[in-house]
Scaffold this motif. Structure first.
Motif, PDB file in Angstrom:
ATOM      1  N   ILE A 188     -11.012  49.317 -17.695  1.00  0.00           N
ATOM      2  CA  ILE A 188     -10.044  50.409 -17.905  1.00  0.00           C
ATOM      3  C   ILE A 188      -8.801  49.483 -18.479  1.00  0.00           C
ATOM      4  CG2 ILE A 188      -8.293  52.073 -17.172  1.00  0.00           C
ATOM      5  CD1 ILE A 188     -10.594  53.211 -15.233  1.00  0.00           C
ATOM      6  N   ILE A 189      -8.475  48.449 -17.746  1.00  0.00           N
ATOM      7  CA  ILE A 189      -7.270  47.602 -18.117  1.00  0.00           C
ATOM      8  C   ILE A 189      -7.557  46.959 -19.661  1.00  0.00           C
ATOM      9  CG2 ILE A 189      -5.636  45.721 -17.927  1.00  0.00           C
ATOM     10  CD1 ILE A 189      -5.867  46.677 -14.695  1.00  0.00           C
ATOM     11  N   THR A 204      -1.286  39.190 -16.033  1.00  0.00           N
ATOM     12  CA  THR A 204      -1.293  38.754 -14.669  1.00  0.00           C
ATOM     13  C   THR A 204      -1.974  39.592 -13.675  1.00  0.00           C
ATOM     14  OG1 THR A 204       0.988  38.133 -15.175  1.00  0.00           O
ATOM     15  CG2 THR A 204       0.286  38.100 -12.819  1.00  0.00           C
ATOM     16  N   ILE A 205      -2.185  41.038 -14.260  1.00  0.00           N
ATOM     17  CA  ILE A 205      -2.977  41.955 -13.315  1.00  0.00           C
ATOM     18  C   ILE A 205      -4.164  41.651 -13.280  1.00  0.00           C
ATOM     19  CG2 ILE A 205      -3.339  44.459 -12.893  1.00  0.00           C
ATOM     20  CD1 ILE A 205      -0.472  44.953 -13.807  1.00  0.00           C
ATOM     21  N   LEU A 206      -4.848  41.481 -14.683  1.00  0.00           N
ATOM     22  CA  LEU A 206      -6.133  41.293 -14.942  1.00  0.00           C
ATOM     23  C   LEU A 206      -6.380  39.891 -14.143  1.00  0.00           C
ATOM     24  CD1 LEU A 206      -6.862  41.949 -18.656  1.00  0.00           C
ATOM     25  CD2 LEU A 206      -8.329  42.968 -16.502  1.00  0.00           C
ATOM     26  N   HIS A 207      -5.782  39.183 -14.052  1.00  0.00           N
ATOM     27  CA  HIS A 207      -6.201  37.656 -13.717  1.00  0.00           C
ATOM     28  C   HIS A 207      -6.232  37.628 -12.108  1.00  0.00           C
ATOM     29  CE1 HIS A 207      -6.303  33.346 -13.606  1.00  0.00           C
ATOM     30  NE2 HIS A 207      -5.522  33.161 -12.799  1.00  0.00           N
TER      31      HIS A 207
ATOM     32  N   GLY B 175     -18.284  51.440 -20.044  1.00  0.00           N
ATOM     33  CA  GLY B 175     -18.488  50.341 -19.071  1.00  0.00           C
ATOM     34  C   GLY B 175     -17.710  50.627 -17.822  1.00  0.00           C
ATOM     35  N   ILE B 176     -17.607  52.076 -17.592  1.00  0.00           N
ATOM     36  CA  ILE B 176     -17.050  52.828 -16.369  1.00  0.00           C
ATOM     37  C   ILE B 176     -18.169  53.365 -15.564  1.00  0.00           C
ATOM     38  CG2 ILE B 176     -15.186  54.291 -15.410  1.00  0.00           C
ATOM     39  CD1 ILE B 176     -13.584  53.481 -18.102  1.00  0.00           C
ATOM     40  N   LYS B 177     -18.096  53.130 -14.411  1.00  0.00           N
ATOM     41  CA  LYS B 177     -19.319  53.648 -13.391  1.00  0.00           C
ATOM     42  C   LYS B 177     -18.976  54.638 -12.457  1.00  0.00           C
ATOM     43  CE  LYS B 177     -21.768  49.285 -13.308  1.00  0.00           C
ATOM     44  NZ  LYS B 177     -21.775  47.918 -12.262  1.00  0.00           N
ATOM     45  N   THR B 178     -17.838  54.715 -11.989  1.00  0.00           N
ATOM     46  CA  THR B 178     -17.506  55.691 -10.914  1.00  0.00           C
ATOM     47  C   THR B 178     -16.842  57.252 -11.677  1.00  0.00           C
ATOM     48  OG1 THR B 178     -15.281  54.740 -10.596  1.00  0.00           O
ATOM     49  CG2 THR B 178     -17.008  53.919  -9.326  1.00  0.00           C
ATOM     50  N   GLY B 181     -13.172  56.601 -12.197  1.00  0.00           N
ATOM     51  CA  GLY B 181     -12.824  55.765 -13.344  1.00  0.00           C
ATOM     52  C   GLY B 181     -12.942  56.529 -14.378  1.00  0.00           C
ATOM     53  N   LEU B 182     -13.871  57.276 -14.568  1.00  0.00           N
ATOM     54  CA  LEU B 182     -14.156  58.065 -15.777  1.00  0.00           C
ATOM     55  C   LEU B 182     -12.978  59.152 -15.932  1.00  0.00           C
ATOM     56  CD1 LEU B 182     -17.985  58.777 -15.501  1.00  0.00           C
ATOM     57  CD2 LEU B 182     -16.780  57.592 -17.072  1.00  0.00           C
ATOM     58  N   THR B 183     -12.467  59.916 -14.752  1.00  0.00           N
ATOM     59  CA  THR B 183     -11.446  60.730 -14.589  1.00  0.00           C
ATOM     60  C   THR B 183     -10.227  60.071 -15.413  1.00  0.00           C
ATOM     61  OG1 THR B 183     -12.527  61.547 -12.797  1.00  0.00           O
ATOM     62  CG2 THR B 183     -10.172  62.178 -13.488  1.00  0.00           C
ATOM     63  N   VAL B 184     -10.062  58.711 -14.974  1.00  0.00           N
ATOM     64  CA  VAL B 184      -8.785  58.046 -15.619  1.00  0.00           C
ATOM     65  C   VAL B 184      -8.952  57.961 -17.035  1.00  0.00           C
ATOM     66  CG1 VAL B 184      -7.442  55.684 -15.548  1.00  0.00           C
ATOM     67  CG2 VAL B 184      -8.336  56.798 -13.365  1.00  0.00           C
ATOM     68  N   TYR B 185     -10.266  57.619 -17.499  1.00  0.00           N
ATOM     69  CA  TYR B 185     -10.321  57.545 -18.873  1.00  0.00           C
ATOM     70  C   TYR B 185     -10.113  58.870 -19.559  1.00  0.00           C
ATOM     71  CZ  TYR B 185     -12.669  56.973 -23.411  1.00  0.00           C
ATOM     72  OH  TYR B 185     -13.227  57.037 -24.686  1.00  0.00           O
ATOM     73  N   ALA B 186     -10.764  59.795 -19.211  1.00  0.00           N
ATOM     74  CA  ALA B 186     -10.584  61.096 -19.610  1.00  0.00           C
ATOM     75  C   ALA B 186      -9.070  61.621 -19.944  1.00  0.00           C
ATOM     76  CB  ALA B 186     -11.288  61.989 -18.887  1.00  0.00           C
ATOM     77  N   LEU B 187      -8.378  61.183 -18.857  1.00  0.00           N
ATOM     78  CA  LEU B 187      -6.909  61.677 -18.702  1.00  0.00           C
ATOM     79  C   LEU B 187      -6.193  60.870 -19.650  1.00  0.00           C
ATOM     80  CD1 LEU B 187      -6.341  62.168 -14.935  1.00  0.00           C
ATOM     81  CD2 LEU B 187      -5.985  63.799 -16.479  1.00  0.00           C
TER      82      LEU B 187
END
Lengths: 242, 201
Positions: A188-189, A204-207, B175-178, B181-187
């Motif tokens: 996501i990031i 930094t967060i990713l790291h 590349g998102i499984k849960t 996680g999908l909800t975060v993407y959709a939002l």
């Protein structure tokens, strides 16, 4: 590189800096000068064979930890694993939460997106915490009981029943969902976060997430290659005795 | 086309096996699944049990059984049979293999050789896979609202199997499984409304 007792700890850490969290979990403080692993262990009353096994397992996936299994009690291993948990819960996770929180505070745009990220991280943190608590409240006490039973030569009926209903092999499968969430978080990031003014903060967060992931993987590997086989052996002994 | 290339290696010498594994790990999507020394009991069954895409053989590892082993493997037309040979290997050995790697070559020549053997077998990451189809977006919304596969199937007039296939594709593309996680993407992409998500059961 095979890590050995007579190596200077500073040299070992120059060679593989991923081992730094490991020595911190053993309570070894920085400023160890030219001292070797053996000297440091002697001064701090640590079991140097055990430290070496953990360092080597962490350092090289092909290291055969099981060859060194019998030399130390399982209680030692469990107290190390608990130190690792403490490090995750009290330091790593709060630090990452702090960083993500800073992201929501410093950016003027896309506040909702960062808030969502924060919520997702909180959810992940909760799940990992739950998993760790289960290990500490259920799995580890069970393992310690096995060790006591073997040392004393007497097995209580309650323990015997537990050996028959719960087996350590079940436990290897319990890691998965937590791993998936961390995987999602990174993606996501990396892929979907709206542009922020503070790119460095995101890096930094990713790291931190990548380091956490690597550390969790090694942690799981230590459990699967050292703890699980040792417990399976104890379960066999107890079953034979019954 | 396969997504990955699975290799089984028959090599007696640890040093050479480690070298091949290290070489192969330079290529994305290609990996050595198992190394056999060559002297194992029912070797060919074990090797074929892995369903490899490629078998790399050092003839020295199997010595006098080489002919029969090769013959067995040749009956599998989808498996590429690669000899790990030295420059000095006699032609009658070289000619037994459809492909061969010259172990005396340098790293990048070896990699080129290996890539040529793999050819087009490896699936390249498709372009624009990131973009979801309208159907997938519709499905993603339902997932984020907390519906089960059965509920989604009923609502969109699909079979549960189709719903599951869509979900797999969505996960692969993003590349998102849960679910969270999908909800975060959709939002983040305004595909669903935060109030709807909060009201889910």
């Amino acid at each position: 590189m095979l890590i050995e007792k007579d190596m200077k700890l500073a040299d070992v850490l120059h060679h593989d800096h991923n081992l730094i969290p490991v020595i911190s979990r053993f309570g070894i403080k920085l400023g160890f000068g030219e001292n070797t692993i053996e000297e440091i262990c002697a001064a701090q009353q640590l079991d140097s064979d055990f430290l070496l096994t953990i360092l080597n397992t962490f350092h090289d996936p092909l290291f055969f930890a099981d060859r060194h299994l019998k030399s130390f009690p399982v209680g030692l291993l469990i107290s190390y694993l608990k130190e690792t948990h403490k490090n995750y819960l009290n330091e790593r996770l709060p630090y990452i939460a702090l960083l993500i929180n800073r992201l929501t505070e410093t950016s003027s745009d896309h506040k909702t997106a960062y808030q969502l990220l924060m919520n997702f991280f909180v959810e992940y943190k909760k799940e990992l915490t739950k998993h760790i608590e289960r290990e500490e409240k259920v799995v580890y006490p069970y393992v310690l009981q096995l060790e006591v039973a073997i040392a004393s030569g007497t097995t209580s009926d309650a323990l015997l029943q537990q050996v028959n209903t719960y087996s350590i092999t079940d436990y290897e499968e319990e890691h998965e969902n937590v791993e998936e969430k961390l995987f999602d978080l990174k993606n996501i990031i990396l892929k979907y976060l709206p542009p922020t003014t503070d790119q460095n903060l995101c890096f930094t967060i990713l790291h931190e997430l990548f380091i956490l992931e690597k550390d969790l993987n090694e942690h799981a590997r230590i459990e699967d290659t050292i703890l699980v086989p040792k417990v399976e052996e104890m379960e066999r002994i107890i079953n034979k005795r019954a | 086309m396969a997504k990955t290339i699975k290799i089984v290696l028959i090599e007696q010498a640890f040093l050479l096996a480690a070298g091949i594994e290290s070489l192969v790990s330079e290529l994305h999507g290609v990996f050595v699944e198992q190394v056999y020394h060559g002297s194992e009991h029912s070797l060919t069954d074990k090797v074929l049990g892995h369903k490899p895409d490629m078998i790399i053989i050092n003839p020295h590892a199997i010595e006098n059984q080489l002919l029969s082993v090769i013959k067995t493997f040749q009956q599998e037309p989808d498996i590429k049979l690669v000899g790990l040979l030295s420059t000095k290997a006699p032609d009658n050995i070289k000619s037994r293999f459809a492909y061969y790697l010259n172990r005396d070559e340098g790293k990048f020549d070896l990699l080129e050789g290996l890539k040529k053997i793999i050819g087009n077998d490896l699936e390249k990451p498709a372009k624009k896979t990131r973009i979801l189809s309208n159907r997938e977006i519709e499905l993603l919304k339902q997932v984020c609202l907390g519906h089960t596969n059965q509920e989604i199937a009923d609502k969109l007039f699909l079979s549960v199997h189709t719903v599951m296939t869509h979900r797999k594709n969505i996960t692969k593309k993003l590349g998102i499984k849960t679910v969270s996680g999908l909800t975060v993407y959709a939002l983040m992409n305004n595909l669903v409304d935060i109030r709807e998500v909060e009201n889910r059961g």
